[in-house]
Structure formats: structure tokens, C-alpha cells
Design an enzyme around this catalytic site. Structure first.
Site, PDB file in Angstrom:
ATOM      1  N   LYS A   1      -7.965  -5.483  12.596  1.00 43.24           N
ATOM      2  CA  LYS A   1      -6.768  -4.834  13.147  1.00 43.24           C
ATOM      3  C   LYS A   1      -6.391  -5.448  14.504  1.00 43.24           C
ATOM      4  CE  LYS A   1      -5.957  -1.696   9.906  1.00 43.24           C
ATOM      5  NZ  LYS A   1      -4.747  -1.801   9.072  1.00 43.24           N
TER       6      LYS A   1
ATOM      7  N   GLY B   1       0.838  -1.206   0.000  1.00 43.76           N
ATOM      8  CA  GLY B   1       0.000   0.000   0.000  1.00 43.76           C
ATOM      9  C   GLY B   1       0.870   1.252   0.000  1.00 43.76           C
TER      10      GLY B   1
ATOM     11  N   GLY C   1      12.927   8.672  -5.856  1.00 44.02           N
ATOM     12  CA  GLY C   1      14.258   8.440  -6.419  1.00 44.02           C
ATOM     13  C   GLY C   1      14.471   7.018  -6.906  1.00 44.02           C
TER      14      GLY C   1
ATOM     15  N   GLU D   1       5.932  -5.468  20.318  1.00 47.09           N
ATOM     16  CA  GLU D   1       5.321  -4.253  20.881  1.00 47.09           C
ATOM     17  C   GLU D   1       4.185  -3.719  20.017  1.00 47.09           C
ATOM     18  OE1 GLU D   1       5.737  -3.063  23.758  1.00 47.09           O
ATOM     19  OE2 GLU D   1       7.511  -4.158  24.374  1.00 47.09           O
ATOM     20  N   THR D   2       3.390  -2.894  20.638  1.00 49.90           N
ATOM     21  CA  THR D   2       2.242  -2.274  19.980  1.00 49.90           C
ATOM     22  C   THR D   2       2.348  -0.777  20.269  1.00 49.90           C
ATOM     23  OG1 THR D   2       1.013  -4.282  20.512  1.00 49.90           O
ATOM     24  CG2 THR D   2      -0.285  -2.377  19.818  1.00 49.90           C
TER      25      THR D   2
ATOM     26  N   TYR E   1     -13.528  -3.826  10.682  1.00 54.13           N
ATOM     27  CA  TYR E   1     -12.177  -3.230  10.553  1.00 54.13           C
ATOM     28  C   TYR E   1     -11.418  -3.406  11.868  1.00 54.13           C
ATOM     29  CZ  TYR E   1      -8.774   0.631   9.984  1.00 54.13           C
ATOM     30  OH  TYR E   1      -7.643   1.401   9.916  1.00 54.13           O
ATOM     31  N   ALA E   2     -12.081  -3.082  12.985  1.00 52.05           N
ATOM     32  CA  ALA E   2     -11.438  -3.195  14.298  1.00 52.05           C
ATOM     33  C   ALA E   2     -11.062  -4.647  14.587  1.00 52.05           C
ATOM     34  CB  ALA E   2     -12.367  -2.657  15.393  1.00 52.05           C
ATOM     35  N   ALA E   3     -11.930  -5.579  14.205  1.00 55.43           N
ATOM     36  CA  ALA E   3     -11.646  -7.004  14.431  1.00 55.43           C
ATOM     37  C   ALA E   3     -10.421  -7.433  13.630  1.00 55.43           C
ATOM     38  CB  ALA E   3     -12.860  -7.844  14.035  1.00 55.43           C
TER      39      ALA E   3
HETATM   40  N1  LIG Z   1      -5.517   7.314   7.854  1.00 57.76           N
HETATM   41  C1  LIG Z   1      -5.878   6.967   9.062  1.00 57.76           C
HETATM   42  O1  LIG Z   1      -6.492   7.759   9.799  1.00 57.76           O
HETATM   43  C2  LIG Z   1      -5.535   5.599   9.612  1.00 57.76           C
HETATM   44  C3  LIG Z   1      -5.809   5.352  10.973  1.00 57.76           C
HETATM   45  C4  LIG Z   1      -5.498   4.112  11.497  1.00 57.76           C
HETATM   46  C5  LIG Z   1      -4.933   3.140  10.688  1.00 57.76           C
HETATM   47  N2  LIG Z   1      -4.689   3.403   9.387  1.00 57.76           N
HETATM   48  C6  LIG Z   1      -4.107   2.319   8.580  1.00 57.76           C
HETATM   49  O2  LIG Z   1      -2.964   2.780   7.899  1.00 57.76           O
HETATM   50  C7  LIG Z   1      -2.828   2.067   6.658  1.00 57.76           C
HETATM   51  C8  LIG Z   1      -2.672   3.045   5.515  1.00 57.76           C
HETATM   52  O3  LIG Z   1      -3.825   3.873   5.464  1.00 57.76           O
HETATM   53  P1  LIG Z   1      -3.903   5.229   4.630  1.00 57.76           P
HETATM   54  O4  LIG Z   1      -4.748   6.151   5.391  1.00 57.76           O
HETATM   55  O5  LIG Z   1      -2.551   5.646   4.195  1.00 57.76           O
HETATM   56  O6  LIG Z   1      -4.771   4.715   3.370  1.00 57.76           O
HETATM   57  P2  LIG Z   1      -4.762   5.142   1.832  1.00 57.76           P
HETATM   58  O7  LIG Z   1      -6.092   4.750   1.293  1.00 57.76           O
HETATM   59  O8  LIG Z   1      -4.318   6.551   1.670  1.00 57.76           O
HETATM   60  O9  LIG Z   1      -3.639   4.212   1.210  1.00 57.76           O
HETATM   61  C9  LIG Z   1      -3.804   2.816   1.191  1.00 57.76           C
HETATM   62  C10 LIG Z   1      -3.008   2.246   0.035  1.00 57.76           C
HETATM   63  O10 LIG Z   1      -3.239   0.833   0.023  1.00 57.76           O
HETATM   64  C11 LIG Z   1      -3.520   0.426  -1.300  1.00 57.76           C
HETATM   65  N3  LIG Z   1      -4.379  -0.742  -1.288  1.00 57.76           N
HETATM   66  C12 LIG Z   1      -5.585  -0.868  -0.657  1.00 57.76           C
HETATM   67  N4  LIG Z   1      -6.103  -2.077  -0.916  1.00 57.76           N
HETATM   68  C13 LIG Z   1      -5.212  -2.720  -1.719  1.00 57.76           C
HETATM   69  C14 LIG Z   1      -5.179  -4.012  -2.323  1.00 57.76           C
HETATM   70  N5  LIG Z   1      -6.177  -4.888  -2.193  1.00 57.76           N
HETATM   71  N6  LIG Z   1      -4.101  -4.341  -3.065  1.00 57.76           N
HETATM   72  C15 LIG Z   1      -3.088  -3.458  -3.244  1.00 57.76           C
HETATM   73  N7  LIG Z   1      -3.052  -2.238  -2.702  1.00 57.76           N
HETATM   74  C16 LIG Z   1      -4.108  -1.872  -1.938  1.00 57.76           C
HETATM   75  C17 LIG Z   1      -4.200   1.618  -1.956  1.00 57.76           C
HETATM   76  O11 LIG Z   1      -4.104   1.588  -3.378  1.00 57.76           O
HETATM   77  C18 LIG Z   1      -3.455   2.793  -1.325  1.00 57.76           C
HETATM   78  O12 LIG Z   1      -2.313   3.144  -2.087  1.00 57.76           O
HETATM   79  C19 LIG Z   1      -4.069   1.166   6.552  1.00 57.76           C
HETATM   80  O13 LIG Z   1      -3.756  -0.134   6.991  1.00 57.76           O
HETATM   81  C20 LIG Z   1      -5.052   1.823   7.499  1.00 57.76           C
HETATM   82  O14 LIG Z   1      -5.987   0.898   8.004  1.00 57.76           O
HETATM   83  C21 LIG Z   1      -4.972   4.604   8.819  1.00 57.76           C
END
Ligand SMILES: NC(=O)c1ccc[n+]([C@@H]2O[C@H](COP(=O)([O-])OP(=O)(O)OC[C@H]3O[C@@H](n4cnc5c(N)ncnc54)[C@H](O)[C@@H]3O)[C@@H](O)[C@H]2O)c1
Length: 238
Positions: free
Chosen positions: A143, A4, A42, A225-226, A139-141
Site C-alpha cells: 500500500k 474488486g 441497475g 493527493e493522499t 500489505y503495508a509495503a
Molecule cells: N476494509 C477495511 O478495513 C480496509 C481498510 C483499509 C484499506 N482497505 C482496502 O480497500 C480495498 C477494498 O477492501 P474491502 O474491505 O472492500 O475488501 P473485500 O474483501 O470486501 O472486497 C475485495 C474485492 O476484491 C476482489 N478481489 C480480491 N482479489 C482479487 C483478484 N485477484 N482478482 C479479482 N478480484 C479480486 C474480491 O473478490 C472482492 O470482491 C482493498 O484494497 C483493501 O486493502 C480496506
């Protein structure tokens, strides 16, 4: 490798790791955004275009582009709906990318890490995974599962010099969050900001900085860790 990595938090992680001198392979299904991100980072960044829920193709691409010392499972999607309004199809879709893709990546990268006796698995969870989420039960489950999976990988792989840690973002200003705000309205933005102790959204670069540390050799004594990167969300109600 960073999944991603085309946009949002993933793109910031790719950029930061590339700045630190890593040779990064960015795995994403969105080819146009992925190539644009790689270009700004780059020559050290390559792109693997794949839907991460296609585990067979993902495994082949990891074999072709690896081995990897660092694997960042970042790709994820969210859905805002009360649980009674979700379908089995929704559960499968959310679990496939938010949890099972991390299984597939970890399974594919671990053998080479075990052989080289070094590895860093960094999984991007969410505070929703330890606090729960109103309007995001599935989603929470997923994560929450990712957090437990990470600890188990840490337990099984410490003897190979491999660490596994989860990073839990709070509300970070990315396309994913902006999509949610567009659907839920400005009120949702205020709710998100107020859920944090710092009363603001986070920046993708702030998550990337934590990933860079956890993935570094300096973090060799940190495993299982978390780590919340969430503006104090976990204690903001205390
Ligand atoms: N933004 C927030 O507030 C937030 C909060 C908590 C957790 N997160 C987690 O952080 C991570 C990134 O989130 P973000 O906000 O940058 O999201 P985003 O939507 O900006 O980016 C997610 C990326 O994942 C790619 N992607 C999604 N499904 C895909 C698939 N099946 N195959 C290939 N690529 C795929 C998308 O193309 C995108 O480039 C996620 O796991 C999200 O759950 C985000």
C-alpha cells in the site's frame, strides 16, 4: 472501471458512481457476487470476470470494455501475520493484487485517457501504507508502494488533464475486515475502533463518497493527493 467491485468498499463505489450516472464496468474474480452487485446497481453496470493477477487477460478485457475516463484500483487482500511468519509466496500474492494489478490497469487505461486529455485514476490504499502495520508488513509495503506510484502517475500525467490520487481507508466494516475479526477475535475489533479518533468503524459508503468527489470534474484541481477516510487514524495518537 472499478476493480474488486463485487463486495465491500468496491461495491459501494460501483453503486455510488452508477447513481452519479457513470457507466461502470465492475472487474472482479467472484462472478456470483459481482453479478448480484451489478443487478442491484441497475442497467448501467456491466461485469468483467477476471482474476486481476492474470495481467494478460486483464489487459484484453480492458481493451474490449473500455476506453475509460475513470479507473478505480480498489481490489485488495490482507493477511494477518507477523513478518517472521510470512513466506515469499505470501509476499508475491499480496504484492500481485495490492500493487501490481494497479500497474497493469493503469498501463492499460492511460493511453486512451492521454488521447482524450481527461482521466481520473483513484487508488484505494490504506492507512497501513503510511503508518505501517503490526501484523501486516507486506500489505503495508504494497500500500505504501501504491501511494508513491499514484504520485508518480500524477506527476507524469498532469499535462494530459489526468489526475491521480490515493484514498486511504481506515477500518471499514466490510467482508475483508469481518474475516480479520473472525480470525483475530473481538479484541481485534476494539483495537481497530480505538485506533481511530472517532472510535468507530467506517462504512463503505463513506469511502465511496470520497471516490465520487475525487473522480468528478469538480475535483479537477486535486492531484497527487493522499486522502485518509479513516476516522482520523493518522492523528489519533497525537
Ligand atoms: N476494509 C477495511 O478495513 C480496509 C481498510 C483499509 C484499506 N482497505 C482496502 O480497500 C480495498 C477494498 O477492501 P474491502 O474491505 O472492500 O475488501 P473485500 O474483501 O470486501 O472486497 C475485495 C474485492 O476484491 C476482489 N478481489 C480480491 N482479489 C482479487 C483478484 N485477484 N482478482 C479479482 N478480484 C479480486 C474480491 O473478490 C472482492 O470482491 C482493498 O484494497 C483493501 O486493502 C480496506
Amino acid at each position: 472501471m472499478v476493480t474488486g467491485g463485487a463486495s465491500g468498499i468496491g461495491a459501494a463505489i460501483v453503486q455510488r458512481l452508477a447513481e452519479e450516472g457513470a457507466h461502470v464496468v465492475l472487474f472482479d474474480r467472484n462472478e456470483t457476487t459481482a453479478r448480484a452487485t451489478a443487478e442491484t446497481c441497475g442497467a448501467g453496470v456491466r461485469v468483467a470476470v477476471v482474476d486481476l493477477t492474470d495481467f494478460a487477460r486483464l489487459g484484453r478485457l480492458i481493451a474490449e470494455t473500455g476506453p475509460f475516463d475513470i479507473a478505480v484500483n480498489n481490489a485488495g487482500i490482507d493477511q494477518h501475520a507477523f513478518f517472521t511468519d510470512t513466506s515469499e509466496e505470501d509476499w508475491r500474492r499480496l504484492l500481485a493484487i495490492n500493487l501490481e494489478a494497479a500497474f497493469a490497469v493503469t498501463k492499460a487505461v492511460l493511453p486512451a485517457m492521454q488521447k482524450s486529455r481527461f482521466g481520473r485514476i483513484v487508488n484505494i490504499g490504506s492507512e497501513a501504507g503510511r503508518l505501517g502495520s503490526r501484523g501486516g508488513a507486506v500489505y503495508a509495503a504494497a500500500k505504501g508502494g501504491l501511494i508513491a506510484f499514484t504520485k508518480s502517475i500524477a506527476l507524469e500525467n498532469a499535462r494530459y488533464g489526468i489526475t491521480a490520487n490515493s484514498i486511504l481507508p481506515g477500518p471499514i466494516n466490510t467482508p475483508l475486515l469481518r474475516e480479520a475479526v473472525a480470525a483475530g477475535g473481538e479484541k481485534l475489533l476494539k483495537v481497530m475502533e480505538n485506533a481511530t479518533l472517532l472510535r468507530r468503524l467506517g462504512r463503505a459508503e463513506e469511502v465511496a463518497a470520497a471516490v465520487a468527489f475525487i473522480a468528478s470534474r469538480e475535483a479537477g484541481y486535486v492531484t497527487g493527493e493522499t486522502l485518509g477516510v479513516s476516522g482520523g487514524m493518522g492523528i489519533s495518537q497525537a
